[in-house]
Write an enzyme that holds these catalytic residues in place. Structure first.
Site, PDB file in Angstrom:
ATOM      1  N   ARG A 125     -34.489  16.101  -2.577  1.00 42.76           N
ATOM      2  CA  ARG A 125     -33.757  17.352  -2.406  1.00 42.76           C
ATOM      3  C   ARG A 125     -34.645  18.487  -2.907  1.00 42.76           C
ATOM      4  O   ARG A 125     -34.692  18.797  -4.091  1.00 42.76           O
ATOM      5  CB  ARG A 125     -32.442  17.336  -3.183  1.00 42.76           C
ATOM      6  N   GLY A 175     -36.109   6.058  10.924  1.00 41.97           N
ATOM      7  CA  GLY A 175     -35.193   6.688  11.859  1.00 41.97           C
ATOM      8  C   GLY A 175     -34.535   5.706  12.803  1.00 41.97           C
ATOM      9  O   GLY A 175     -34.197   4.577  12.431  1.00 41.97           O
ATOM     10  N   ASP A 199     -27.306   6.462   2.470  1.00 39.10           N
ATOM     11  CA  ASP A 199     -26.550   5.791   1.404  1.00 39.10           C
ATOM     12  C   ASP A 199     -25.932   4.503   1.932  1.00 39.10           C
ATOM     13  O   ASP A 199     -25.907   3.476   1.239  1.00 39.10           O
ATOM     14  CB  ASP A 199     -25.459   6.719   0.861  1.00 39.10           C
TER      15      ASP A 199
END
Length: 317
Positions: free
Chosen positions: A167, A226, A257
């Site tokens: 982040r 991906g 997650d």
């Protein structure tokens, strides 16, 4: 206890009358946080999970703890702060490829976590300690708490699972890179994405990234690539496990997650690594087809049905 995780969960508001907050007069209220998403994902797959965190002594905090407890997660180690509020964030899903998130978490209760909030015996009873790169970014005391939790796990023989979960808005890139590499070097299992690997090592090639993480000391690296799926790397092999195709992605937030929950679940059941990663791919895919951060995380029966139906579609092609 199968897994203990530590980190912040926030109150999530999503516009209802329009995807854009500027035009919306009504919002739905939910909850979201990487670590509690993983905890809920694991409990739905039949595992025992404990969540360490801190919330404000406010209505949002009370509702959050009650909700996560209702999902079957042990919340006995969640503390309440009398001086700091429960964090908030807003999510605009303009479309699946454009999700905007605005955080209001500075000075939140979870950012005041300290090493005094840890119970070594509680961590020591788990098989895995799940850590993300979000928690150490929240404050200096959160960084110290995460490092202490890892030290306890090492001392108690608990394996450390690390999802970098980068982040950039939370800290400087230099600090982020330093800490993520530090934690990866202490972890038994690392679950990065290619973009996170590129950030940490300046390398985009999946095979080279796998080698880099193994060289740091991990015994297992599972690298998300991906829609293609994910590679797993050990000192003896590397294998690409194909992903699952879904007809329409509704909300991609929480897919990583879900992937972590699926992989850890497979490890807990003693499945072969290929099947662990396959389960991770499937849970991550299912998480994208339902709005919300964790609402689409499946039960074991649902994931088996999804995987079997995907196998049937492959045969029919």
């Amino acid at each position: 206890m199968d897994v203990v995780t530590i980190g912040e969960t926030m109150v999530l508001f999503t516009p209802e009358s329009s995807p854009l907050m500027r035009y919306s007069a009504m919002y739905s209220r939910k909850f979201g946080g990487a670590e509690s998403n993983v905890a809920i994902g694991l409990t739905r797959l039949g595992h025992q999970v404990g969540w360490i965190s801190k919330v404000g002594n406010d209505e949002f905090g009370t509702a959050m703890v009650s909700f996560i407890r209702g999902e079957g997660v042990d919340v006995s180690q969640v503390k309440k702060s009398e001086s700091a509020p429960t964090g908030l964030y807003f999510k605009e899903v303009r479309h699946a490829g454009n999700v905007q998130v605005q955080y209001y978490r500075k000075g939140s209760a979870a950012s005041t976590l300290t090493i005094d909030d840890l119970d070594a015996d509680y961590i020591g009873q788990a098989k895995y300690l799940h850590i993300t790169g979000i928690t150490p970014a929240l404050s200096d005391s959160c960084y110290e708490t995460v490092m202490k939790a890892i030290a306890i796990a090492k001392e108690k023989g608990v394996k450390v699972v690390f999802d970098p979960n980068l982040r950039k808005k939370l800290w400087s890139e230099e600090r982020a890179r330093t800490v993520l590499l530090e934690i990866a070097a202490l972890s038994d299992i690392v679950l990065p994405g290619v973009a996170e690997g590129d950030f940490m090592f300046g390398e985009k090639d999946p095979l080279k990234l796998g080698e880099h993480f193994l060289e740091l000391g991990a015994e297992l690296v599972v690298l998300k690539v991906g829609a293609k799926g994910a590679y797993y790397f050990t000192k003896d092999e590397h294998v690409l496990v194909p992903g699952f195709i879904v007809e329409q992605v509704i909300d991609p937030v929480g897919a990583g997650d879900g992937f972590a929950a699926g992989v850890i679940s497979g490890l807990l059941e003693g499945l072969p690594l290929l099947n662990c990663v396959e389960r991770g791919n499937a849970v991550g895919a299912m998480a994208t087809i339902v709005p919300g951060d964790f609402e689409g995380l499946p039960t074991l029966r649902e994931i088996e049905s999804f995987m079997n139906s995907s196998d049937d579609e492959d045969i029919n092609r």
